[in-house]
Design an enzyme around this catalytic site. Structure first.
Site, PDB file in Angstrom:
ATOM      1  N   SER A   1       0.846  -1.196   0.000  1.00  0.00           N
ATOM      2  CA  SER A   1       0.000   0.000   0.000  1.00  0.00           C
ATOM      3  C   SER A   1       0.877   1.239   0.000  1.00  0.00           C
ATOM      4  O   SER A   1       2.089   1.178   0.198  1.00  0.00           O
ATOM      5  CB  SER A   1      -0.926   0.003   1.224  1.00  0.00           C
ATOM      6  OG  SER A   1      -0.160   0.135   2.414  1.00  0.00           O
ATOM      7  N   CYS A   2       0.247   2.387  -0.201  1.00  0.00           N
ATOM      8  CA  CYS A   2       0.922   3.687  -0.125  1.00  0.00           C
ATOM      9  C   CYS A   2      -0.171   4.724   0.094  1.00  0.00           C
ATOM     10  O   CYS A   2      -1.057   4.505   0.905  1.00  0.00           O
ATOM     11  CB  CYS A   2       1.765   3.954  -1.376  1.00  0.00           C
ATOM     12  SG  CYS A   2       0.865   3.780  -2.939  1.00  0.00           S
TER      13      CYS A   2
END
Length: 328
Positions: free
Chosen positions: A277-278
């Site tokens: 994720s980011c």
């Protein structure tokens, strides 16, 4: 043709000089992307959703980047056309039957090998890896990512073109392979029968990897999250493996052994499921792509496309670790 998942510019130049690109089952895809404000999702839903013919005809800053100089014979794929803005995601993926229309209009075919490259951040691999991962999620496995991207190509003094490459319509058929390569908010929130924990809470059993820079993860730099919604800088239990640290100075990837060592040092556990994720699912795709390349598995990483920007809208209390600023 069998090509590595990560390919250097000299190998690409050899393919070009041999006349293989666009002639012998190999396409090279320029993923130049000009970052722009998030479009109004409601307006796009009414006026632009899936209307690829008109979207491709509109002025495009990303296409202008491509036309300013690209690898000869490369066609352009625009991330803002390949995806769409939705209520919760900046880059929401289309249904497979719609995406294939766009891929066919670009001129792509089923049995071809696609080589992706880009410009700018992260050695030109930031948006290129995102587009590559999108194609994987639609069932296309024959792909390569150009190490160092267009900057590396230019540093080596190879030929540059400003031609708009147009190919005949292709026969690309997209499959819904999302379960293998991407994960949704609903899946993260789900509980199995008889279990107390949501999937996202199983941080001891799953590699939940946050690919943002360390300053964003720790809260020492601007996170891009809404401080009125979120009282933290990261999701509890997630580990920080910044995609930026995959690269050496100059924009090429570290060696395979260096990357493997870096993964272990930063808490990656072999044989556990992996979720990346980011903020908006872009850096997460680069991390996922590189892990998939250096540690191939029957269970490859899955990218959370919505990432923290979706989480702050749907379950902001999940972003609870890091510096606190809101009253409890």
């Amino acid at each position: 043709m069998s090509l590595k998942k990560i390919i250097d510019v000299k190998s690409v130049n050899t393919l070009l000089k041999k006349g293989i690109i666009n002639k012998e089952g190999v396409r090279i895809i320029d993923c130049s992307f000009a970052v722009a404000p998030r479009p109004d999702w409601k307006e796009f839903e009414q006026e632009g959703y899936g209307d690829f013919k008109n979207l491709m005809a509109e002025p495009s800053p990303s296409r202008n980047l491509y036309l300013a100089g690209h690898i000869p014979e490369a066609v352009h794929v625009d991330l803002d056309i390949a995806t769409y803005p939705s209520r919760y995601q900046r880059f929401q993926q289309y249904r497979a039957d719609l995406f294939e229309e766009y891929a066919q209009m670009v001129g792509l075919n089923n049995k071809e090998h696609f080589i992706f490259y880009g410009k700018g951040a992260f050695g030109g691999m930031l948006f290129a890896s995102k587009v590559a991962w999108i194609f994987k999620s639609y069932g296309h496995e024959n792909i390569s990512l150009v190490d160092g991207g267009f900057d590396s190509w230019k540093r080596n003094g190879f030929e540059v073109s400003t031609e708009l490459v147009k190919l005949p319509a292709g026969n690309f058929k997209a499959e819904d392979n999302f379960k293998k390569y991407v994960i949704t908010f609903q899946e993260l929130e789900a509980k199995k029968d008889g279990e107390d924990k949501q999937f996202i809470e199983k941080t001891s059993e799953i590699n939940f990897l946050d690919s943002r820079i360390r300053g964003q993860f720790d809260g020492t730099q601007e996170t891009g999250l809404d401080p009125h919604l979120v009282n933290g800088t990261r999701i509890a239990g997630f580990k920080n493996l910044p995609s930026a640290e995959l690269l050496v100075k100059g924009g090429n990837l570290k060696s395979e052994e260096e990357i493997k060592s870096w993964l272990t040092q930063n808490g990656y556990v072999e044989n556990q499921p992996t979720i990346t994720s980011c903020n908006a699912g872009i850096q997460a795709a680069l991390l996922a792509y590189v892990i998939d390349a250096v540690k191939p598995s029957q269970n490859p990483p899955r990218v959370y496309n919505g990432s923290l920007k979706e989480m702050e809208l749907r379950a902001p209390k999940k972003i609870s670790e890091g510096p606190q600023h809101l009253p409890h």
